[in-house]
Design a protein around this motif. Structure first.
Motif, mmCIF file in Angstrom:
data_model
loop_
_atom_site.group_PDB
_atom_site.id
_atom_site.type_symbol
_atom_site.label_atom_id
_atom_site.label_comp_id
_atom_site.label_asym_id
_atom_site.label_seq_id
_atom_site.Cartn_x
_atom_site.Cartn_y
_atom_site.Cartn_z
ATOM 1 N N GLN A 190 0.854 -1.177 0.000
ATOM 2 C CA GLN A 190 0.000 0.000 0.000
ATOM 3 C C GLN A 190 0.901 1.241 0.000
ATOM 4 O OE1 GLN A 190 -3.351 0.106 -0.206
ATOM 5 N NE2 GLN A 190 -3.331 -2.139 -0.374
ATOM 6 N N PRO A 191 0.613 2.210 -0.884
ATOM 7 C CA PRO A 191 1.467 3.409 -0.916
ATOM 8 C C PRO A 191 1.244 4.271 0.327
ATOM 9 C CG PRO A 191 -0.393 3.681 -2.402
ATOM 10 C CD PRO A 191 -0.468 2.279 -1.889
ATOM 11 N N ILE A 192 2.303 4.525 1.060
ATOM 12 C CA ILE A 192 2.234 5.372 2.254
ATOM 13 C C ILE A 192 3.475 6.264 2.311
ATOM 14 C CG2 ILE A 192 0.840 3.799 3.662
ATOM 15 C CD1 ILE A 192 3.460 2.881 4.998
ATOM 16 N N THR A 193 3.373 7.323 3.087
ATOM 17 C CA THR A 193 4.528 8.171 3.398
ATOM 18 C C THR A 193 4.794 8.077 4.892
ATOM 19 O OG1 THR A 193 4.198 9.743 1.583
ATOM 20 C CG2 THR A 193 5.415 10.535 3.502
ATOM 21 N N ILE A 194 5.994 7.679 5.255
ATOM 22 C CA ILE A 194 6.411 7.595 6.651
ATOM 23 C C ILE A 194 7.247 8.835 6.932
ATOM 24 C CG2 ILE A 194 7.622 6.232 8.390
ATOM 25 C CD1 ILE A 194 7.282 3.824 6.379
ATOM 26 N N LEU A 195 6.663 9.799 7.654
ATOM 27 C CA LEU A 195 7.344 11.064 7.959
ATOM 28 C C LEU A 195 8.049 10.950 9.304
ATOM 29 C CD1 LEU A 195 7.962 14.061 7.415
ATOM 30 C CD2 LEU A 195 5.771 14.624 8.517
ATOM 31 N N LEU A 196 9.381 11.030 9.281
ATOM 32 C CA LEU A 196 10.194 11.009 10.495
ATOM 33 C C LEU A 196 10.601 12.435 10.826
ATOM 34 C CD1 LEU A 196 12.563 8.009 9.601
ATOM 35 C CD2 LEU A 196 10.452 7.921 10.928
ATOM 36 N N THR A 197 10.236 12.914 12.022
ATOM 37 C CA THR A 197 10.579 14.277 12.419
ATOM 38 C C THR A 197 11.348 14.263 13.733
ATOM 39 O OG1 THR A 197 8.531 14.616 13.674
ATOM 40 C CG2 THR A 197 8.481 15.158 11.323
ATOM 41 N N LEU A 199 -0.409 9.282 5.264
ATOM 42 C CA LEU A 199 0.757 9.734 6.033
ATOM 43 C C LEU A 199 0.778 9.115 7.419
ATOM 44 C CD1 LEU A 199 2.657 12.918 5.953
ATOM 45 C CD2 LEU A 199 1.780 12.321 8.202
ATOM 46 N N VAL A 200 1.938 8.560 7.779
ATOM 47 C CA VAL A 200 2.190 8.035 9.117
ATOM 48 C C VAL A 200 3.309 8.879 9.724
ATOM 49 C CG1 VAL A 200 2.871 6.038 10.496
ATOM 50 C CG2 VAL A 200 1.523 5.712 8.406
ATOM 51 N N LEU A 207 7.904 -0.865 12.055
ATOM 52 C CA LEU A 207 7.364 -1.961 11.241
ATOM 53 C C LEU A 207 6.181 -2.628 11.934
ATOM 54 C CD1 LEU A 207 10.690 -3.579 9.950
ATOM 55 C CD2 LEU A 207 9.092 -2.131 8.673
ATOM 56 N N GLU A 208 6.273 -2.802 13.248
ATOM 57 C CA GLU A 208 5.171 -3.412 13.997
ATOM 58 C C GLU A 208 3.933 -2.533 13.949
ATOM 59 O OE1 GLU A 208 4.190 -5.018 18.544
ATOM 60 O OE2 GLU A 208 6.201 -4.320 18.011
ATOM 61 N N LEU A 209 4.129 -1.203 14.088
ATOM 62 C CA LEU A 209 3.006 -0.280 14.003
ATOM 63 C C LEU A 209 2.331 -0.366 12.643
ATOM 64 C CD1 LEU A 209 1.396 2.293 15.050
ATOM 65 C CD2 LEU A 209 3.167 3.616 13.875
ATOM 66 N N LEU A 210 3.119 -0.345 11.568
ATOM 67 C CA LEU A 210 2.569 -0.371 10.217
ATOM 68 C C LEU A 210 1.826 -1.675 9.961
ATOM 69 C CD1 LEU A 210 5.583 1.158 8.236
ATOM 70 C CD2 LEU A 210 3.480 2.307 8.945
ATOM 71 N N ALA A 211 2.355 -2.780 10.484
ATOM 72 C CA ALA A 211 1.698 -4.075 10.303
ATOM 73 C C ALA A 211 0.374 -4.129 11.060
ATOM 74 C CB ALA A 211 2.623 -5.198 10.771
ATOM 75 N N ASN A 212 0.386 -3.614 12.298
ATOM 76 C CA ASN A 212 -0.833 -3.645 13.108
ATOM 77 C C ASN A 212 -1.923 -2.746 12.541
ATOM 78 O OD1 ASN A 212 0.381 -5.416 14.893
ATOM 79 N ND2 ASN A 212 1.028 -3.811 16.324
ATOM 80 N N GLY A 215 -2.403 -2.238 9.394
ATOM 81 C CA GLY A 215 -2.766 -2.698 8.067
ATOM 82 C C GLY A 215 -2.143 -1.900 6.954
ATOM 83 N N LYS A 216 -1.104 -1.080 7.275
ATOM 84 C CA LYS A 216 -0.448 -0.266 6.261
ATOM 85 C C LYS A 216 0.630 -1.026 5.507
ATOM 86 C CE LYS A 216 -2.425 3.755 7.387
ATOM 87 N NZ LYS A 216 -3.279 4.522 6.447
ATOM 88 N N LEU A 217 1.095 -2.138 6.102
ATOM 89 C CA LEU A 217 2.251 -2.809 5.520
ATOM 90 C C LEU A 217 2.193 -4.295 5.844
ATOM 91 C CD1 LEU A 217 5.000 -2.383 4.042
ATOM 92 C CD2 LEU A 217 6.037 -2.215 6.310
ATOM 93 N N SER A 218 2.425 -5.098 4.824
ATOM 94 C CA SER A 218 2.560 -6.548 5.007
ATOM 95 C C SER A 218 3.953 -6.938 4.567
ATOM 96 C CB SER A 218 1.511 -7.304 4.177
ATOM 97 O OG SER A 218 1.776 -8.695 4.215
ATOM 98 N N MET A 219 4.679 -7.645 5.444
ATOM 99 C CA MET A 219 6.066 -8.022 5.131
ATOM 100 C C MET A 219 6.150 -9.367 4.444
ATOM 101 S SD MET A 219 7.837 -5.480 6.124
ATOM 102 C CE MET A 219 9.540 -6.045 6.254
ATOM 103 N N SER A 220 5.001 -9.943 4.032
ATOM 104 C CA SER A 220 5.014 -11.243 3.367
ATOM 105 C C SER A 220 5.434 -11.092 1.915
ATOM 106 C CB SER A 220 3.625 -11.870 3.455
ATOM 107 O OG SER A 220 2.664 -11.051 2.849
#
Length: 649
Positions: free
Chosen positions: A473-480, A573-574, A637-642, A644-649
């Motif tokens: 899924q296309p997302i933007t992970i903003l680190l500040t 955006l995350v 990664l755990e946050l994104l998986a929980n 539903g933003k990211l699947s590592m399979s």
């Protein structure tokens, strides 16, 4: 011997004595801080022990002490400053009280300002002309919210020197550790303010310890008394002697043979023969004469009031400004400024007010409130208006042009007031900031496309097919976070793990942007905003293409982060905020940026010379001083998986 016995008698006020007083350097300072920290008591004690009171004042003080006094001492010195009846009955300062005294080294003007939050506007008034701020802290209470509020306003108003007076040390038995702890707390808070010179002194205003004479109770303190600091602190470099600014107050024409232009020199120097230009007309001439009541001068400097004549007959009117051709202020009809709102009636956008700037008066409308500043936390928030004592950055449109400088460079030409056209009430004090950078590529969030026949090209590849192709899924992970909080390190490690698992992602790093698409940008608040805007536009394109974007930016201001979220899309955006104390960030800094910021070589550096708005709506906050980069990446990664933003399979 009474105080007056030690004072010069009227018969001794010879011309030599008056000349000596005139030649002394003047220090204007304010006292501020939280309620009941002892501001009025301290200034009263300073005046008393410095011998600045006459016998009639001492007699009045004795009477007032018997009537209103709150101490068992001979004098309740606070009553020297608390002049209003309400102040004496409540034991607080409401109005700004001014006092004058002189010592062998200096002349002083003191402004005793209110401590209550509802009188913040009065405090700002007293600070507007001060060279130094004396901020009091109760040693038994430590740094309070109002202490921080006043320190912020002091920084905002361009006061370069601060003395933190830790008062009531007698209540903590003059404990050195208490004093040092309060000093460290204030240093930590002040690291985000623009105050280059901070001094500290422990004292007891009630008992007189370290007020005028060093105290035997603080032998561990070696920097002298408060009066010693006030007499010796160097302010010579604070005045602006470079930028000639002469606002014309009056066209002086007593007869047909003389036509001069009168006013006070706001800054800089002026000499006979100097080439000058008149703004806004841009007419040029040379200085022919500098006329004063005591005769002509060859040169004059601020703040002297003079009348000048020009070699050429050119049109000059009240409100014009005479400057040097190669050193001009900006001439503007649209400006951005910080407003300190001083009226019970809230700010009304679109309403016409009078603006008074130097000697110029014009009509002004507040077009927009960009944001409001919480003076307790320094956070910025969206606002449609300003109410009494609130501070915000606003866009204004003027009927006539004004000649303006950045307030930090020139307080005389960088400030103005707004006046209600009907009631004639002063409703706001305004300060111009970053005006020099407003013509550079700054913020363009609301700009419209430059063209009337533009059409968007719509992709023929649906978003669902891209998700299947890339298995993501296309997302933007903003680190500040602050410089040194670990943004780039975590972004690159996150990219490596995602790439290894078959994901397609791109890192946008704030510093890397400056080597290419943002190489034209500096580091002002506006240019930082523009850097993130450009990155957000790129992130949106990457997301529309089905890719994951990891964006690492300082992004110090909440309103800018909110704009980026709106541009990219809240569902895409995350926001991950990397939280690390500024001391840890300093230790990690191998580039020398923090050291350069401390030296003043880098301006507007978050955490040192500008504020950082801690986010209130971050998806995840990681303490990078307690977690390793690997642990941080795993939590992301755990946050994104929980979610539903990211699947590592």
């Amino acid at each position: 011997m009474s105080a007056t016995d030690a004072m010069p008698q009227p018969k001794s006020e010879t011309p030599d004595l008056l000349a000596a007083l005139t030649d002394k350097e003047m220090l204007r300072f304010i006292t501020c801080g939280s309620v009941d920290d002892g501001k009025s008591t301290l200034i009263g004690r300073l005046l008393l022990e410095a011998g600045a009171l006459h016998d009639d004042q001492l007699d009045a003080l004795r009477r007032d002490t018997n009537k209103h006094g709150t101490t068992d001492d001979e004098f309740d010195t606070a009553l020297l400053l608390d002049g209003l009846e309400d102040e004496r009955q409540q034991g607080i300062t409401i109005d700004v009280a001014y006092r004058y005294f002189t010592t062998a080294k200096r002349k002083f003007i003191i402004a005793d300002t209110p401590g209550h939050e509802q009188f913040t506007r009065n405090m700002a008034t007293g600070a507007s002309t001060a060279d130094l701020a004396l901020i009091l802290v109760d040693a038994s209470k430590g740094i309070l919210t109002q202490t921080k509020r006043h320190a912020f306003i002091v920084s905002l108003l361009g006061i370069r020197h601060v003395v933190l007076a830790v008062n009531k040390m007698d209540l903590v038995d003059f404990d050195r550790s208490v004093f040092e702890s309060i000093c460290e707390d204030f240093k930590e808070f002040a690291s985000s303010l623009d105050v280059p010179d901070i001094r500290f002194v422990p004292l007891s205003a009630l008992k007189g310890d370290n007020v005028v004479q060093p105290s035997a109770n603080t032998l561990w303190y070696e920097d002298g008394s408060l009066l010693h600091l006030l007499e010796n602190i160097y302010i010579g470099s604070d005045s602006n002697t470079r930028d000639l600014r002469f606002p014309v107050q009056w066209v002086n024409r007593p007869d047909a043979t003389f036509r001069g232009f009168s006013g006070s020199i706001a800054s800089g120097r002026i000499r006979v023969g100097d080439e000058v230009v008149v703004l806004p007309s841009q007419k040029t001439s040379r200085i022919k004469r500098i006329v004063t009541h005591n005769g002509d001068l060859k040169e004059a400097e601020a703040p002297l009031s003079v009348t000048i004549t020009l070699e050429d007959e050119i049109d000059v009117a009240r409100g014009d400004m005479i400057v040097r051709p190669g050193n001009r202020p900006q001439v503007r009809r649209e400006i951005e400024a910080l407003l300190v709102w001083m009226s019970e009636q809230p700010l009304a956008t679109g309403k016409s007010y009078f603006m008074k700037h130097t000697t110029r008066k014009t009509s002004a409308e507040v077009h927009e409130v960009r944001y409001q500043i919480d003076v307790n936390t320094l956070h910025r928030s969206a606002s449609l208006s300003l109410r009494l004592n609130e501070i915000g950055r606003c866009q204004l449109t003027l009927h006539d042009p004004i000649m303006v400088d950045d307030y930090r460079h020139n307080r005389q030409t960088g400030a103005f007031i707004l006046v209600d056209r009907i009631t004639n009430e002063t409703v706001a004090a305004g300060l111009f900031f970053d005006t020099e950078g407003e013509s550079s590529p700054a913020e363009h969030w609301d700009d419209k496309p430059q063209g009337i026949h533009l059409q968007r090209a719509i992709s023929h590849v649906p978003e669902t097919q891209r998700a299947v192709r890339y298995n993501q899924q296309p997302i933007t992970i903003l680190l500040t976070g602050l410089s040194g909080s670990g943004k780039s390190t975590i972004a690159l490690e996150l990219e490596r793990l995602l790439f290894s698992s078959g994901k397609t992602c791109v890192v946008l790093d704030g510093q890397n942007m400056r080597f290419g698409i943002s190489r034209d940008l500096g580091f002002s608040a506006e240019e930082r905003s523009e850097n993130l805007r450009r990155a957000a536009e790129i992130a949106k394109i990457l997301n529309d293409s089905g890719l994951i974007c990891i964006a690492a930016f300082v992004a110090p201001h909440q309103d800018v982060r909110t704009r980026a979220k709106q541009l990219i899309g809240p569902d895409r955006l995350v926001h991950i905020h990397l939280d690390a104390p500024v001391e840890i960030c300093r230790q990690r800094d191998s580039s020398g940026r923090y050291v350069s910021a401390d030296r003043g070589e880098i301006s507007n550096f978050p955490g040192v010379t500008s504020t950082y708005d801690l986010p209130q709506d971050a998806t995840l906050v990681l303490r990078t001083d307690k977690l390793s980069s690997e642990q941080c990446v795993n939590e992301i990664l755990e946050l994104l998986a929980n979610n539903g933003k990211l699947s590592m399979s």
